[in-house]
Scaffold this motif. Structure first.
Motif, PDB file in Angstrom:
ATOM      1  N   GLU A 400     -88.380 -53.521 -54.934  1.00 48.80           N
ATOM      2  CA  GLU A 400     -89.066 -54.475 -54.078  1.00 48.80           C
ATOM      3  C   GLU A 400     -89.302 -53.912 -52.683  1.00 48.80           C
ATOM      4  O   GLU A 400     -89.773 -54.621 -51.792  1.00 48.80           O
ATOM      5  CB  GLU A 400     -88.253 -55.774 -53.979  1.00 48.80           C
ATOM      6  CG  GLU A 400     -88.126 -56.529 -55.298  1.00 48.80           C
ATOM      7  CD  GLU A 400     -89.486 -56.942 -55.840  1.00 48.80           C
ATOM      8  OE1 GLU A 400     -90.341 -57.365 -55.037  1.00 48.80           O
ATOM      9  OE2 GLU A 400     -89.697 -56.820 -57.062  1.00 48.80           O
ATOM     10  N   THR A 401     -88.990 -52.651 -52.486  1.00 47.55           N
ATOM     11  CA  THR A 401     -89.243 -52.006 -51.199  1.00 47.55           C
ATOM     12  C   THR A 401     -90.746 -51.972 -50.917  1.00 47.55           C
ATOM     13  O   THR A 401     -91.553 -51.754 -51.821  1.00 47.55           O
ATOM     14  CB  THR A 401     -88.674 -50.582 -51.194  1.00 47.55           C
ATOM     15  OG1 THR A 401     -87.245 -50.656 -51.246  1.00 47.55           O
ATOM     16  CG2 THR A 401     -89.077 -49.812 -49.944  1.00 47.55           C
ATOM     17  N   LYS A 402     -91.113 -52.186 -49.652  1.00 47.40           N
ATOM     18  CA  LYS A 402     -92.498 -52.100 -49.211  1.00 47.40           C
ATOM     19  C   LYS A 402     -92.610 -50.962 -48.201  1.00 47.40           C
ATOM     20  O   LYS A 402     -91.797 -50.867 -47.274  1.00 47.40           O
ATOM     21  CB  LYS A 402     -92.957 -53.403 -48.556  1.00 47.40           C
ATOM     22  CG  LYS A 402     -92.738 -54.656 -49.412  1.00 47.40           C
ATOM     23  CD  LYS A 402     -93.594 -54.667 -50.645  1.00 47.40           C
ATOM     24  CE  LYS A 402     -93.418 -55.967 -51.418  1.00 47.40           C
ATOM     25  NZ  LYS A 402     -94.185 -55.969 -52.687  1.00 47.40           N
ATOM     26  N   LYS A 431     -93.568 -47.807 -41.810  1.00 48.15           N
ATOM     27  CA  LYS A 431     -92.682 -48.966 -41.843  1.00 48.15           C
ATOM     28  C   LYS A 431     -92.146 -49.119 -43.253  1.00 48.15           C
ATOM     29  O   LYS A 431     -92.905 -49.078 -44.231  1.00 48.15           O
ATOM     30  CB  LYS A 431     -93.421 -50.233 -41.428  1.00 48.15           C
ATOM     31  CG  LYS A 431     -92.539 -51.483 -41.482  1.00 48.15           C
ATOM     32  CD  LYS A 431     -93.302 -52.736 -41.078  1.00 48.15           C
ATOM     33  CE  LYS A 431     -92.398 -53.961 -41.157  1.00 48.15           C
ATOM     34  NZ  LYS A 431     -93.113 -55.206 -40.786  1.00 48.15           N
ATOM     35  N   ILE A 432     -90.833 -49.278 -43.361  1.00 51.12           N
ATOM     36  CA  ILE A 432     -90.193 -49.517 -44.651  1.00 51.12           C
ATOM     37  C   ILE A 432     -89.461 -50.848 -44.591  1.00 51.12           C
ATOM     38  O   ILE A 432     -88.619 -51.058 -43.713  1.00 51.12           O
ATOM     39  CB  ILE A 432     -89.193 -48.392 -45.009  1.00 51.12           C
ATOM     40  CG1 ILE A 432     -89.910 -47.042 -45.098  1.00 51.12           C
ATOM     41  CG2 ILE A 432     -88.490 -48.706 -46.329  1.00 51.12           C
ATOM     42  CD1 ILE A 432     -88.980 -45.870 -45.374  1.00 51.12           C
ATOM     43  N   THR A 433     -89.819 -51.752 -45.475  1.00 54.18           N
ATOM     44  CA  THR A 433     -89.063 -52.988 -45.675  1.00 54.18           C
ATOM     45  C   THR A 433     -88.233 -52.774 -46.943  1.00 54.18           C
ATOM     46  O   THR A 433     -88.778 -52.688 -48.045  1.00 54.18           O
ATOM     47  CB  THR A 433     -89.992 -54.192 -45.828  1.00 54.18           C
ATOM     48  OG1 THR A 433     -90.805 -54.302 -44.647  1.00 54.18           O
ATOM     49  CG2 THR A 433     -89.198 -55.475 -46.003  1.00 54.18           C
ATOM     50  N   VAL A 434     -86.940 -52.678 -46.768  1.00 48.46           N
ATOM     51  CA  VAL A 434     -86.049 -52.172 -47.816  1.00 48.46           C
ATOM     52  C   VAL A 434     -85.719 -53.266 -48.825  1.00 48.46           C
ATOM     53  O   VAL A 434     -85.446 -54.425 -48.456  1.00 48.46           O
ATOM     54  CB  VAL A 434     -84.757 -51.599 -47.186  1.00 48.46           C
ATOM     55  CG1 VAL A 434     -83.795 -51.096 -48.258  1.00 48.46           C
ATOM     56  CG2 VAL A 434     -85.119 -50.462 -46.212  1.00 48.46           C
ATOM     57  N   THR A 490     -77.987 -45.170 -42.862  1.00 44.42           N
ATOM     58  CA  THR A 490     -77.607 -46.457 -43.436  1.00 44.42           C
ATOM     59  C   THR A 490     -78.836 -47.364 -43.434  1.00 44.42           C
ATOM     60  O   THR A 490     -79.388 -47.676 -42.374  1.00 44.42           O
ATOM     61  CB  THR A 490     -76.467 -47.103 -42.638  1.00 44.42           C
ATOM     62  OG1 THR A 490     -75.330 -46.225 -42.645  1.00 44.42           O
ATOM     63  CG2 THR A 490     -76.077 -48.443 -43.259  1.00 44.42           C
ATOM     64  N   LEU A 491     -79.266 -47.763 -44.608  1.00 48.36           N
ATOM     65  CA  LEU A 491     -80.501 -48.540 -44.726  1.00 48.36           C
ATOM     66  C   LEU A 491     -80.318 -49.953 -44.177  1.00 48.36           C
ATOM     67  O   LEU A 491     -79.384 -50.667 -44.542  1.00 48.36           O
ATOM     68  CB  LEU A 491     -80.952 -48.601 -46.175  1.00 48.36           C
ATOM     69  CG  LEU A 491     -81.429 -47.274 -46.786  1.00 48.36           C
ATOM     70  CD1 LEU A 491     -81.750 -47.450 -48.263  1.00 48.36           C
ATOM     71  CD2 LEU A 491     -82.646 -46.735 -46.037  1.00 48.36           C
ATOM     72  N   GLN A 492     -81.241 -50.338 -43.295  1.00 46.54           N
ATOM     73  CA  GLN A 492     -81.305 -51.696 -42.756  1.00 46.54           C
ATOM     74  C   GLN A 492     -82.434 -52.454 -43.470  1.00 46.54           C
ATOM     75  O   GLN A 492     -83.130 -51.912 -44.324  1.00 46.54           O
ATOM     76  CB  GLN A 492     -81.569 -51.637 -41.247  1.00 46.54           C
ATOM     77  CG  GLN A 492     -80.621 -50.745 -40.481  1.00 46.54           C
ATOM     78  CD  GLN A 492     -79.181 -51.221 -40.568  1.00 46.54           C
ATOM     79  OE1 GLN A 492     -78.909 -52.422 -40.460  1.00 46.54           O
ATOM     80  NE2 GLN A 492     -78.250 -50.285 -40.773  1.00 46.54           N
ATOM     81  N   ALA A 493     -82.617 -53.714 -43.100  1.00 45.27           N
ATOM     82  CA  ALA A 493     -83.674 -54.509 -43.739  1.00 45.27           C
ATOM     83  C   ALA A 493     -85.056 -53.921 -43.461  1.00 45.27           C
ATOM     84  O   ALA A 493     -85.930 -53.918 -44.336  1.00 45.27           O
ATOM     85  CB  ALA A 493     -83.612 -55.950 -43.253  1.00 45.27           C
ATOM     86  N   GLU A 494     -85.266 -53.422 -42.232  1.00 41.20           N
ATOM     87  CA  GLU A 494     -86.544 -52.826 -41.872  1.00 41.20           C
ATOM     88  C   GLU A 494     -86.321 -51.563 -41.066  1.00 41.20           C
ATOM     89  O   GLU A 494     -85.369 -51.467 -40.288  1.00 41.20           O
ATOM     90  CB  GLU A 494     -87.402 -53.801 -41.058  1.00 41.20           C
ATOM     91  CG  GLU A 494     -87.935 -54.979 -41.844  1.00 41.20           C
ATOM     92  CD  GLU A 494     -88.919 -55.807 -41.031  1.00 41.20           C
ATOM     93  OE1 GLU A 494     -89.144 -55.466 -39.847  1.00 41.20           O
ATOM     94  OE2 GLU A 494     -89.468 -56.785 -41.567  1.00 41.20           O
ATOM     95  N   HIS A 495     -87.206 -50.621 -41.260  1.00 42.48           N
ATOM     96  CA  HIS A 495     -87.216 -49.399 -40.461  1.00 42.48           C
ATOM     97  C   HIS A 495     -88.644 -49.152 -39.992  1.00 42.48           C
ATOM     98  O   HIS A 495     -89.549 -48.977 -40.809  1.00 42.48           O
ATOM     99  CB  HIS A 495     -86.720 -48.198 -41.278  1.00 42.48           C
ATOM    100  CG  HIS A 495     -85.268 -48.250 -41.631  1.00 42.48           C
ATOM    101  ND1 HIS A 495     -84.288 -47.662 -40.856  1.00 42.48           N
ATOM    102  CD2 HIS A 495     -84.621 -48.837 -42.657  1.00 42.48           C
ATOM    103  CE1 HIS A 495     -83.104 -47.868 -41.404  1.00 42.48           C
ATOM    104  NE2 HIS A 495     -83.278 -48.590 -42.503  1.00 42.48           N
TER     105      HIS A 495
END
Length: 556
Positions: A400-402, A431-434, A490-495
């Motif tokens: 579901e990553t965008k 932009k990555i929405t994880v 460390t992956l956050q909700a958004e990068h």
């Protein structure tokens, strides 16, 4: 020694946003390849029939030549990918390459004249001199010459010039084109025409194809460049399909006293230049009339076949039936011709833009030295909430990553596909929405650039970016050897991040791919193209300024 084609680095930083319309269409590029045999591409869906009455004088000695309008049939030149024929070289996978539309030309008093081809054979009057995308007669990227649209030089002899659109209905007699030669020799021959070029939402660029609702606001615009030549063209208007209904603008470009298409009225903005014109309209600045260009294509085919089988003979018993069928065919084909005298223009609020385009016409039958239209750089800027880009997991498991990216040239808006020049300053953002299941996991950030001299080139050079963009190394394609740009993030909700800032020092084509790699080896990366077409700066002596000087001051 390490070869530096691109330098990519990532910084956790706020990405600038633009509260304005997005460019969803731009037909302006190298649509016909400049390698191997360079040739134009002809528009599709051509038809013709002799012995018609196109001007209503009751005499069936005219010719109807048309390119059938059908929103289910591409009007653009065919590609080898679609036909399997090497001679079809149009790049339908380029930005805004696919378009729809048609041409209607009505020639009087030429049904019974023969045209000698280049081999001396007699052929019917059944074609236009030129209705093509020309491979490199358009503007030169990375040039700066005032007097031309967008200050981009147009002229012969530069291998890097863009393509342009041509509709040559009558060429000058001195060009000795066979069809035009017969037209000029037939003193009572006259012609008028209508033409329509359209781009559908399903092919919108910069994410526009996935926008749920496309509308217009005060920052929106439709525009087109008139280039090289335009003669015996009475008007041009913009066209929009809103939902199922087509609308055509009251705003239009018309002829000046010298009979050149150069004056904007009813809200149309025209920058008339020495060598062309830029035509622009904010859709909010015009009233609009309903326009119904759709033809019953099955009816057209049936009528054409019937008329061809009847072989018109004025003294035959089927003369009346032939003329009735002929009139029916003309009425159906002519639906694409806008009739301004019958139009009712009203204020219209666009809610669901599905198609945008441009319409040109000459309504007066005339015997002119030439009837020619050339244009390029059709653009449409509109409003819509562009969804985040999809991502793919290399292991084929669901994610579901965008992942979304864009490129800014000389501090302009971010776009997914750009034409740029070696002297240009560029920024590439990401932009990555994880995916919620990946948040909190350790991952490596990856970024690669795939370089080719041109998109179809079979061999590619792939570069991976290391050490926060401080180093670049060639990658052999083995996933075991793919090194990270940044390790143990460390992956956050958004990068939000920048992928690159600076210049690119090699002409060609580059595709950017980026994403992250989990500790289990899963690689999640962008699926939407982030592409750059890079050109050298023009050194043509006709440049008003060197290109590098012309872009100074564009970035703060």
């Amino acid at each position: 020694m390490k070869i530096l084609i691109i330098s990519l680095f990532i910084m956790v930083i706020s990405i600038p946003t633009y509260a304005e319309s997005t460019k969803f269409v731009q037909w302006w590029g190298e649509y016909m390849p400049h390698y191997d045999k360079i040739k134009p591409g002809g528009y599709q869906n051509k038809r013709s029939i002799q012995y018609q009455d196109v001007n209503g004088d009751g005499v069936y000695n005219d010719v109807l030549i048309w390119y059938e309008f059908d929103l289910n049939k591409q009007f653009n030149p065919p590609s080898e990918r679609d036909t399997g024929k090497e001679r079809h070289r149009y790049r339908t996978d380029f930005p805004s390459a696919i378009f729809y539309g048609g041409i209607i030309t009505r020639f009087t008093n030429v049904a019974n004249v023969a045209v000698k081809d280049t081999k001396g054979n007699n052929k019917p009057f059944d074609a236009l001199p030129q209705a093509t995308v020309q491979p490199r007669d358009g503007s030169r990227p990375c040039s700066y010459t005032v007097g031309y649209p967008n200050n981009s030089y147009y002229g012969k002899g530069d291998d890097e010039q863009r393509a342009d659109m041509t509709v040559f209905i009558v060429e000058p007699e001195k060009w000795k084109q066979p069809i035009s030669k017969v037209f000029h020799a037939t003193k009572n021959a006259e012609v008028n025409f209508s033409t329509l070029f359209l781009w559908k939402k399903g092919n919108f660029i910069n994410g526009g194809a996935n926008v749920e609702q496309v509308t217009f606001d005060a920052t929106s615009k439709l525009s087109v460049n008139l280039t090289r030549q335009r003669a015996n063209i009475e008007e041009g208007r913009f066209v929009v399909q809103d939902g199922e209904q087509f609308w055509i603008s009251e705003a239009k470009i018309v002829q000046n006293e010298a009979k050149k298409l150069a004056v904007g009225i009813n809200g149309m903005s025209v920058e008339a230049l020495k060598y062309g014109a830029v035509v622009q309209l904010n859709p909010l600045n015009s009233r609009w009339a309903k326009y119904n260009p759709r033809q019953d294509t099955e009816k057209v085919s049936t009528l054409t076949t019937t008329l061809e089988g009847m072989k018109y003979e004025p003294t035959a018993s089927n003369k009346e039936l032939y003329q009735t069928k002929s009139d029916e065919l003309l009425a159906e084909v002519n639906k694409m011709e806008f009739k301004p005298q019958n139009a009712t223009f009203v204020e219209h609020d666009f809610k669901d833009v599905q198609v945008v385009g441009v319409y040109f016409a000459t309504y007066t039958f005339a015997h002119e030295e030439k009837t020619i239209l050339i244009f390029d750089n059709f653009q449409a800027f509109a409003v819509g909430e562009v969804p985040e880009g999809k991502a793919i997991n290399l292991s084929q498991t669901n994610t579901e990553t965008k992942i979304t990216g864009g490129i800014s040239v000389n501090c302009g808006p971010y776009e997914q596909v750009v034409t740029q020049c070696i002297p240009d300053d560029i920024k590439i953002k990401g932009k990555i929405t994880v995916d919620s299941t990946d948040i909190g996991k350790q991952a490596d950030i990856l970024a690669i650039g795939i370089y080719k001299p041109y998109p179809e080139f079979e061999q590619e050079e792939i570069y991976m970016v290391l050490d926060d963009g401080k180093a670049v190394e060639k990658w052999d394609g083995d996933l075991n050897n793919l090194q990270a740009l940044q390790q143990d993030i460390t992956l956050q909700a958004e990068h939000d991040f920048f992928i690159y800032q600076g210049k690119i020092n090699k002409a060609g084509f580059i595709k950017i791919i980026f994403g992250y790699r989990l500790k289990d080896g899963s690689i999640i990366y962008n699926t939407d193209n982030i592409d750059m077409f890079i050109y050298t700066a023009s050194i043509n002596p006709r440049n008003t300024l060197p290109y590098a000087e012309s872009i100074q001051g564009l970035c703060p």
